[in-house]
Design a protein around this motif. Structure first.
Motif, mmCIF file in Angstrom:
data_model
loop_
_atom_site.group_PDB
_atom_site.id
_atom_site.type_symbol
_atom_site.label_atom_id
_atom_site.label_comp_id
_atom_site.label_asym_id
_atom_site.label_seq_id
_atom_site.Cartn_x
_atom_site.Cartn_y
_atom_site.Cartn_z
ATOM 1 N N LEU A 1 1.123 9.198 0.719
ATOM 2 C CA LEU A 1 0.454 10.175 0.293
ATOM 3 C C LEU A 1 -0.073 10.524 2.092
ATOM 4 C CD1 LEU A 1 -2.086 9.166 -2.438
ATOM 5 C CD2 LEU A 1 -1.001 11.364 -2.542
ATOM 6 N N LEU A 2 0.016 9.770 3.360
ATOM 7 C CA LEU A 2 -0.479 10.171 3.768
ATOM 8 C C LEU A 2 0.242 10.605 5.451
ATOM 9 C CD1 LEU A 2 -3.141 7.528 5.764
ATOM 10 C CD2 LEU A 2 -3.833 9.696 5.041
ATOM 11 N N HIS B 1 1.041 -1.044 0.301
ATOM 12 C CA HIS B 1 0.210 -0.289 -0.486
ATOM 13 C C HIS B 1 1.682 1.432 0.215
ATOM 14 C CE1 HIS B 1 -2.611 -3.798 1.109
ATOM 15 N NE2 HIS B 1 -2.285 -3.684 2.483
ATOM 16 N N LYS B 2 2.331 0.915 -1.019
ATOM 17 C CA LYS B 2 2.810 2.269 -1.141
ATOM 18 C C LYS B 2 2.801 3.351 -1.195
ATOM 19 C CE LYS B 2 6.404 2.482 -4.034
ATOM 20 N NZ LYS B 2 7.056 1.509 -5.094
ATOM 21 N N ILE B 3 1.207 4.089 -1.905
ATOM 22 C CA ILE B 3 0.846 5.377 -2.973
ATOM 23 C C ILE B 3 0.740 6.177 -1.313
ATOM 24 C CG2 ILE B 3 0.007 6.659 -4.152
ATOM 25 C CD1 ILE B 3 0.182 4.623 -6.214
ATOM 26 N N LEU B 4 -0.675 5.005 -0.618
ATOM 27 C CA LEU B 4 -1.410 6.086 0.585
ATOM 28 C C LEU B 4 -0.258 5.942 2.036
ATOM 29 C CD1 LEU B 4 -4.605 6.086 1.431
ATOM 30 C CD2 LEU B 4 -4.375 3.687 2.782
ATOM 31 N N HIS B 5 0.001 4.914 2.331
ATOM 32 C CA HIS B 5 1.348 5.301 3.007
ATOM 33 C C HIS B 5 2.064 6.794 2.453
ATOM 34 C CE1 HIS B 5 4.645 4.474 5.507
ATOM 35 N NE2 HIS B 5 4.274 3.889 6.093
#
Lengths: 230, 20
Positions: B10-11, B4-8
């Protein structure tokens, strides 16, 4: 803001202020197949909406105070519900019972069928009709969206107490808002509409996963990552 | 969290560029 002499709770005014402006669709021009073009345009829009949604979530009072693990879990389980609140809200009163994904991306039943979105059309029209009957106010829409995220039943929860507090604060804001309008029973009605939203979002996720895995529709990285998390 | 690299990303950051 309040017709009944002001309210102490600042959550809903804050949600109204931070509600992102609706995005416009960028028409895909990579193919001559008009149904595929519609689908690719929609997926590009959803990917950008997701990006905006993640930024929006960070601004919901209490969200940034949650652990990073819980922030991720809530978004991974609740993102589609939060996005569909917006689509159903925009689609209210639309001509020819279209789904209004953006002001320049309105799909009627035939267009949805041709693009492999017949299932999505049916469930989203049902949700839209339900919201239409309820005559939601903008305050209720933004609160519903935040509650869908907070109530996404992510499992496991890293810090259950913080997530519970986050949910309680939104619930309290809704109750205070409704009692300021002397319409206390509406808070319950709104909460009772959440199961239909969950069901609609599950069908939407299944639809996009099917299009990607069985029909090889290419998806953007973020959208695919979030669909896979489901 | 590799999956979940992108969400991580972005957060964690509101400014760092993310490959979408």
């Amino acid at each position: 803001y309040s017709p009944c002499g002001g309210t102490r709770n600042k959550v809903i005014p804050h949600l109204l202020l931070t509600e992102p402006a609706p995005l416009a669709a960028n028409q895909d021009e990579s193919t001559n197949d008009s149904s595929l073009r519609t689908l690719l345009t929609l997926c590009d829009l959803l990917n950008r909406e997701l990006l905006v949604l993640i930024g929006w979530a960070k601004q919901i009072p209490g969200f940034s105070g949650l652990s990073l693990v819980d922030q991720m879990s809530l978004l991974q389980s609740g993102w589609m519900e939060a996005l569909l609140v917006g689509v159903a809200w925009r689609s209210q009163g639309a001509a020819r019972e279209e789904l209004v994904f953006a002001r320049n991306l309105r799909l009627d039943e035939g267009q949805c069928q041709a693009a492999g979105l017949a299932d999505l059309y049916e469930v989203l029209r049902h949700l839209t009709a339900k919201y239409e009957v309820m005559k939601l106010s903008p305050e209720e829409v933004v609160t519903l969206k935040a509650m869908a995220l907070a109530n996404s039943d992510a499992d496991p929860v890293d810090c259950p107490d913080s997530v519970q507090r986050f949910q309680d604060e939104l619930h309290e804001a809704l109750q205070e808002y409704e009692s300021s309008r002397r319409e206390q029973q509406r808070a319950g009605r709104l909460l009772m509409s959440l199961p239909l939203l969950r069901q609609t979002a599950d069908r939407a996720v299944q639809t996009f996963l099917r299009l990607h895995h069985h029909h090889r529709v290419p998806l953007h990285k973020l959208l695919l990552e979030m669909l896979d998390a489901k | 969290k590799e999956k979940h690299k992108i969400l991580h990303q972005l957060l964690q950051s509101s400014t760092s560029p993310v490959d979408l």
